[in-house]
Enzyme design. Structure first.
Site, PDB file in Angstrom:
ATOM      1  N   ARG A   1     -81.725  67.583  58.769  1.00 14.42           N
ATOM      2  CA  ARG A   1     -82.729  68.605  59.148  1.00 14.42           C
ATOM      3  C   ARG A   1     -82.366  69.934  58.586  1.00 14.42           C
ATOM      4  O   ARG A   1     -83.079  70.848  58.021  1.00 14.42           O
ATOM      5  CB  ARG A   1     -82.835  68.837  60.803  1.00 14.42           C
ATOM      6  CG  ARG A   1     -83.643  67.727  61.406  1.00 14.42           C
ATOM      7  CD  ARG A   1     -83.257  67.547  62.845  1.00 14.42           C
ATOM      8  NE  ARG A   1     -84.102  68.837  63.575  1.00 14.42           N
ATOM      9  CZ  ARG A   1     -83.692  69.006  65.014  1.00 14.42           C
ATOM     10  NH1 ARG A   1     -83.018  68.332  65.514  1.00 14.42           N
ATOM     11  NH2 ARG A   1     -84.330  70.202  65.529  1.00 14.42           N
TER      12      ARG A   1
ATOM     13  N   CYS B   1     -79.475  75.849  67.261  1.00  5.85           N
ATOM     14  CA  CYS B   1     -79.773  74.394  67.201  1.00  5.85           C
ATOM     15  C   CYS B   1     -81.402  74.426  66.933  1.00  5.85           C
ATOM     16  O   CYS B   1     -81.720  75.212  66.284  1.00  5.85           O
ATOM     17  CB  CYS B   1     -79.190  73.615  68.289  1.00  5.85           C
ATOM     18  SG  CYS B   1     -79.903  74.448  70.008  1.00  5.85           S
TER      19      CYS B   1
END
Length: 309
Positions: free
Chosen positions: A188, A265
């Site tokens: 990601r 995150c």
């Protein structure tokens, strides 16, 4: 506010604390796509005397509709009063995965100056593995509401979108720039894997470092089953993982307090794991980007990098 307590406690230590009085909070949280429902699981099984901390409810509204943002001082105080917590109460937080969402809850308590707070390393699974009892069904013990003065939030540990954008515009070699550590998976961060939230681009904040949160964790098997649970790595291994992600020079500066680190995150939850690991290593200047990648990437004006540095 309350004096300090260890960041981590073991089941044996929690069992001793229970004899003299301690507030226990189950801060379990699961990804929106997960079939697991944290509150339902809490009612089915929990550490005796525990209460449920819903991180999505004890949270401030967000202009983007993001979940589990830091609560206001009043919201935090109201929640503590509901749980029967006073400023000098030792609070021990756990989750049902081992170490996943509990560090975020601990970050919240510490940010509001409640230093007498810890997480149970290994959470509910380790508590059971080590032979300690659980209780089931609706909680039987009524909690006496307390008075909790509205606390002061340490603004130095929270980063806003504007602060992160400004930091990304700086030369990363500039000592005033902060080192952003991204707890999402490396795919990601690279932009090669999709985000779990539909329509959200992957990639990373310019100059940020990839340090997936599970890099700081060890996985243990539950004897006699296929189930597993997580715990924090020992300090020396945490240090090695940090060095592997940011390099020895940057790691040394973070741990000596010469450079600030900011953890991020997907939504501000597992950034707490990196925050906790750095605090265990003695880092003094560690912040958390509350909106994290979702808040950053959803804004069209954000610069998104992909691939290696």
């Amino acid at each position: 506010m309350s004096s300090g307590a260890p960041l981590l406690v073991k089941p044996t230590e929690l069992a001793e604390l229970k004899k003299s009085g301690v507030a226990i909070l189950d801060a379990s949280w699961h990804m929106p796509a997960s079939p697991r429902k944290a509150k339902d699981e809490f009612l089915l099984k929990r550490i005796p005397g525990a209460q449920f901390l819903d991180l999505d409810e004890v949270a401030s509204p967000n202009e983007l509709g993001l979940k589990h943002m830091m609560p206001s001082s009043r919201q935090f105080a109201d929640a503590c009063e509901y749980w029967g917590i006073e400023p000098d109460t030792h609070v021990v937080i756990y989750d049902a995965v081992g170490v996943f969402s509990s560090p975020r809850a601990l970050f919240m308590f510490r940010a509001f100056g409640h230093g007498k707070s810890s997480i149970l390393d290994g959470g509910l699974p380790r508590w059971e593995v080590e032979g300690y009892p659980v209780e089931t069904g609706p909680p039987l013990t009524a909690v006496k509401k307390t008075t909790y003065p509205e606390p002061h939030l340490d603004a130095n540990v929270i980063r806003s979108y504007k602060q992160v954008v400004y930091n990304a515009s700086l030369n990363p070699a500039d000592p005033i720039s902060e080192l952003v550590l991204d707890a999402r998976s490396r795919g990601r961060w690279l932009g090669s894997d999709p985000e779990p939230r539909p329509g959200l681009p992957s990639g990373h904040i310019p100059h940020s470092f990839s340090l997936p949160f599970n890099t700081f964790l060890q996985t243990n098997k539950v004897p006699g089953s296929d189930a597993t649970y997580t715990m924090l790595l020992p300090p020396q291994e945490l240090r090695e993982k940090l060095v592997g992600a940011v390099g020895p020079e940057n790691a040394e500066k973070i741990l000596k307090g010469e450079r600030s680190a900011v953890t991020s995150c997907g939504s501000g939850m597992t950034a707490g794991v990196l925050w906790l690991g750095l605090k265990l290593l003695g880092a003094s200047k560690v912040g958390l980007y509350d909106e994290s990648w979702t808040g950053y990437a959803v804004r069209e004006s954000s610069v998104i990098d992909k691939g290696e540095k």
